[in-house]
Design an enzyme around this catalytic site. Structure first.
Site, short mmCIF file in Angstrom:
data_model
loop_
_atom_site.label_atom_id
_atom_site.label_comp_id
_atom_site.label_asym_id
_atom_site.label_seq_id
_atom_site.Cartn_x
_atom_site.Cartn_y
_atom_site.Cartn_z
N GLY A 235 0.82 -1.20 0.00
CA GLY A 235 0.00 0.00 0.00
C GLY A 235 0.85 1.24 0.00
O GLY A 235 2.08 1.19 0.16
N GLY B 252 2.37 5.50 4.67
CA GLY B 252 1.56 6.17 5.68
C GLY B 252 0.18 5.61 5.89
O GLY B 252 -0.61 6.19 6.64
N GLY C 138 -0.58 2.71 7.32
CA GLY C 138 -0.68 1.94 8.55
C GLY C 138 -0.25 0.50 8.44
O GLY C 138 -0.73 -0.35 9.20
N LYS C 139 0.66 0.19 7.53
CA LYS C 139 1.12 -1.20 7.37
C LYS C 139 1.89 -1.66 8.61
O LYS C 139 1.65 -2.76 9.13
CB LYS C 139 1.99 -1.31 6.12
CG LYS C 139 1.27 -0.94 4.83
CD LYS C 139 2.14 -1.15 3.61
CE LYS C 139 3.28 -0.16 3.54
NZ LYS C 139 2.82 1.22 3.36
N HIS D 124 -2.29 35.30 -12.78
CA HIS D 124 -2.02 33.88 -13.01
C HIS D 124 -2.99 33.00 -12.22
O HIS D 124 -3.62 32.09 -12.79
CB HIS D 124 -0.56 33.58 -12.60
CG HIS D 124 -0.13 32.17 -12.88
ND1 HIS D 124 0.66 31.85 -13.96
CD2 HIS D 124 -0.37 31.00 -12.23
CE1 HIS D 124 0.89 30.54 -13.96
NE2 HIS D 124 0.28 30.01 -12.91
N GLU D 125 -3.13 33.27 -10.93
CA GLU D 125 -4.03 32.45 -10.11
C GLU D 125 -5.48 32.71 -10.45
O GLU D 125 -6.32 31.80 -10.38
CB GLU D 125 -3.77 32.72 -8.63
CG GLU D 125 -2.35 32.42 -8.16
CD GLU D 125 -1.95 30.98 -8.42
OE1 GLU D 125 -2.85 30.10 -8.47
OE2 GLU D 125 -0.74 30.72 -8.59
N HIS E 1 -6.36 30.46 -13.35
CA HIS E 1 -6.64 29.09 -12.91
C HIS E 1 -8.05 28.99 -12.33
O HIS E 1 -8.83 28.08 -12.69
CB HIS E 1 -5.64 28.67 -11.83
CG HIS E 1 -4.27 28.35 -12.34
ND1 HIS E 1 -4.05 27.51 -13.40
CD2 HIS E 1 -3.04 28.76 -11.92
CE1 HIS E 1 -2.75 27.41 -13.62
NE2 HIS E 1 -2.11 28.17 -12.73
#
Length: 700
Positions: free
Chosen positions: A262, A265, A267-268, A484-485, A488
């Site tokens: 997996g 992070g 939870g293995k 620019h933003e 978007h």
């Protein structure tokens, strides 16, 4: 097997080892105490030279008169005696209890210290205050035996009572040698034991696995949330360790190996700890890199030592974290079959399912690169069961948040379901970090509880990075970033099949982001359609197109946008069959399915002609060019909204989704823009301000 039995077995092993070490140290202390006692006895024993003993024997022929202890009187002599490692002038008298041995003469004498009389120093007289009686003395004899005969004759002639010493026993004769040898052996044993301990330079072949008892872990399945399917898969392992007879009477057997795969992070490792905590058996934990060493053969030796330790405590669990460091496919290395890593892998394969394999040892491993593992390692009989520990869904994220907020004081307005909804793609480690960030933000603001504002800010910090409020941009660069933003956000708001815009900001964050547009998916997604990918490309290109429309040139700030857009377009052509080239895959990929960047997996183009490669490049260019034209058309039509949103960003630096919707609705010339449905003659706003392009480009 019950939990109590597993803990008792391990506690007994540890107690026996501790008792053995205590016994060893007690014996070592007894030997040292004996040597110290012998040294102290010799230190308090007076040593008398052979010549002085002859003089004393000769003087003892006369009648001794203790009232006339003056120089020249019979029965005593004046000597320089070494007592307590100090050389003093002494008067020796009253020789008695003489014991004549083969190597030494022992007996008792009286000693009195002499003190000088007058200033010349040639006269000495005894100091009665220093008189000591019954002082033991020893005079060593030569090995040849002539001294012994002479002194015996002198003693007989002086009529001094004496006796011959008893022959020394074996212990008395060899005591010093035996004690010295025992001390040397003990020192060698301790040194070798220390050098062979884990972490020492000489512990090459010893396993570095750490043994944990159940009480040391303290983790059960109740501490694991959000991965219910994976927990159910491994419950059978725990049930077998507790009651193996239930499966054995039906002819079944427990899987010898369980591979947890997996993303990072999820939870293995936590799941492996929970298995050990529930089963109540010894748990050996180590990393795949612990087998790798610079010396040839060390890795294989450590594998064998690890399984030897495990077999001694069977039934037990061996957990190998980051298995890909050890179990990569053979033959892929530069050194071929003689690679040290391959020898280590071969040893692991034999131990897991060879002639001498032990069924009482269950091997668990975790990796996020299963595609790189050797096929022989993954076959049934070694890792029989592969358990996917995937990213949690919205319910799983909510359960994980409930676990992490147990010790956090929450505001009553906090809705963990909403927090789980705004964190798609987050894994357990991300959610734990989010809760911690929210708690730190609340503490920094001197609040008594953690609220939703802190969670929203925490999501932005985790995804976009820390705000860089001290990074001051000039007005030209700030205006360019705002356009620019805004580009978007405007295109993302206008196009279908896009994630809703949550926030637009021109506050620098992270390492290189001078601004950001945050989109939050409405739910967990597992598939992407062609139109959705095209819309994503158009949103990525909207920033640089907005700069070009307003300033007639572009800046370096779109570097990451262009990279991501080109990658999506190329994958559409080569992997997804979403181009005019047809439903054909042109790429052989070894990318990891669980790493965001695909890991370092090798990718190569299939055996295709140069003409096909040229057509692929042309298709990528066509997809990008068509997306640019659509974005340019949207921004031309929505130029009023673009300018209004930019002006608002210049004022407040951040605009949320509600304000974004209000600004766009107020300045929209019509309904939402959908490509292909735009009106032919759309009028632009005549009240737009004229903006002059700045001379300075934005970098980064």
């Amino acid at each position: 097997m019950s939990s109590d039995n597993g803990s008792g077995r391990q506690g007994g092993d540890r107690g026996g080892s501790t008792g053995y070490n205590l016994l060893m140290y007690l014996g070592f202390g007894a030997i040292i105490a004996t040597l110290v006692a012998l040294y102290v006895l010799q230190m308090f024993q007076t040593s008398l030279d052979y010549t002085d003993l002859e003089r004393l024997v000769a003087a003892s022929q006369y009648e001794k008169d203790e009232s006339k202890l003056t120089a020249g009187s019979p029965g005593y002599i004046d000597v320089k005696v070494e007592a307590r490692n100090t050389l003093r002038r002494m008067r020796v008298s009253n020789l008695r209890k003489v014991e004549l041995g083969p190597t030494a003469v022992r007996g008792q004498i009286d000693l009195v210290e002499l003190k000088p009389v007058g200033t010349s120093g040639d006269r000495w007289e005894p100091d009665s205050k220093t008189l000591r009686q019954n002082v033991e003395f020893r005079t060593n004899l030569s090995d040849k035996g002539s001294n012994r005969d002479d002194i015996e004759t002198a003693i007989r002639n002086s009529n001094i009572p004496f006796r011959h010493a008893d022959p020394p026993g074996p212990w008395e004769q060899h005591s010093q040698l035996i004690i010295g040898m025992l001390l040397a052996a003990m020192l060698i044993y301790i040194v070798v034991r220390r050098l062979s301990a884990a972490g020492s330079p000489m512990s090459f072949g010893r396993s570095r696995g750490k043994l944990y008892a159940q009480e040391e872990l303290g983790i059960t399945f109740n501490d694991v949330a959000g991965i219910d399917e994976a927990v159910e898969e491994v419950r059978e392992v725990v049930d077998f360790l507790r009651s193996p007879e239930k499966y054995q009477k039906l002819g079944g057997r427990i899987p010898k190996g369980v591979l947890l795969v997996g993303p990072p992070g999820t939870g293995k490792t936590l799941l492996a700890k929970a298995i050990a905590g529930e089963a109540g058996v010894p748990f050996f934990s180590l990393s795949g890199s612990d087998f790798v060493e610079m010396f040839v053969g060390v890795g294989a030796a450590r594998v064998r030592d690890m399984f030897q330790q495990a077999e001694a405590k069977a039934p037990c669990i061996i957990f190998i974290d980051e298995l890909d460091a050890l179990g990569k496919s053979r033959g892929a290395g530069i050194m071929g079959g003689h690679d040290e890593r391959e020898q280590t892998l071969n040893a692991l394969l034999v131990e897991m399912d060879g002639f001498g394999s032990n069924s009482g040892v269950i091997v668990m491993a975790a990796t996020n690169r299963p595609e790189t593992l050797d096929p022989a390692l993954l076959r049934p009989g070694r890792f029989d069961r592969h358990v996917l520990v995937d990213r949690p869904d919205i319910k799983g994220r909510e359960d994980i948040l409930k676990v992490h907020v147990k010790n956090v004081k929450l505001d009553p307005t906090v809705d963990l379901h909403k927090v789980a909804a705004i964190t798609p793609g987050f894994v357990g480690a991300d959610l734990a970090n989010l809760v911690n960030e929210a708690a730190l933000l609340a503490a920094r603001a001197e609040k008594t509880a953690v609220g939703m504002n802190e969670f929203n800010e925490g999501v932005e910090r985790v995804t976009a990075g820390l705000e860089k409020k001290q990074r001051v941009m000039n007005e030209d660069e700030k205006l360019r970033v705002a356009y620019h933003e805004s580009g978007h956000a405007l295109v993302a708001y206008s196009l279908p099949n896009t994630d809703p815009v949550h926030k637009v900001s021109i506050i620098p964050r992270g390492l290189a982001a001078l601004g950001y547009t945050m989109q939050r998916p409405e739910g967990d997604r597992f598939l992407m359609t062609q139109s959705e990918l095209e819309s994503r490309i158009q949103v990525l290109l909207a920033g640089t197109i907005a700069e070009e429309i307003i300033f007639t040139d572009i800046s370096t700030g779109a570097q990451n946008d262009l990279e991501r857009a080109t990658d999506i377009a190329r994958r559409m052509c080569m992997e997804f069959g979403m181009s005019r080239l047809g439903r054909v895959n042109y790429r052989e990929s070894n990318r990891s399915a669980f790493l965001a960047s695909g890991g370092s997996g090798e990718e190569r183009v299939r055996s295709v002609s140069e003409q096909t490669l040229r057509e692929i490049d042309q298709e990528v260019r066509r997809i990008i060019d068509e997306s640019i034209e659509k974005v340019r058309h949207i921004l031309d039509v929505r130029r009023g909204a673009l300018v209004s949103l930019t002006n608002r960003l210049m004022e407040v630096e951040s605009v949320d989704s509600d304000e974004l919707k209000r600004i766009i609705d107020e300045t929209s010339p019509g309904p939402l823009v959908v490509p292909g449905t735009l009106p032919a003659n759309t009028m632009r706003s005549t009240t737009e301000p004229v903006i002059t392009a700045p001379a300075t480009e934005r970098s980064g």
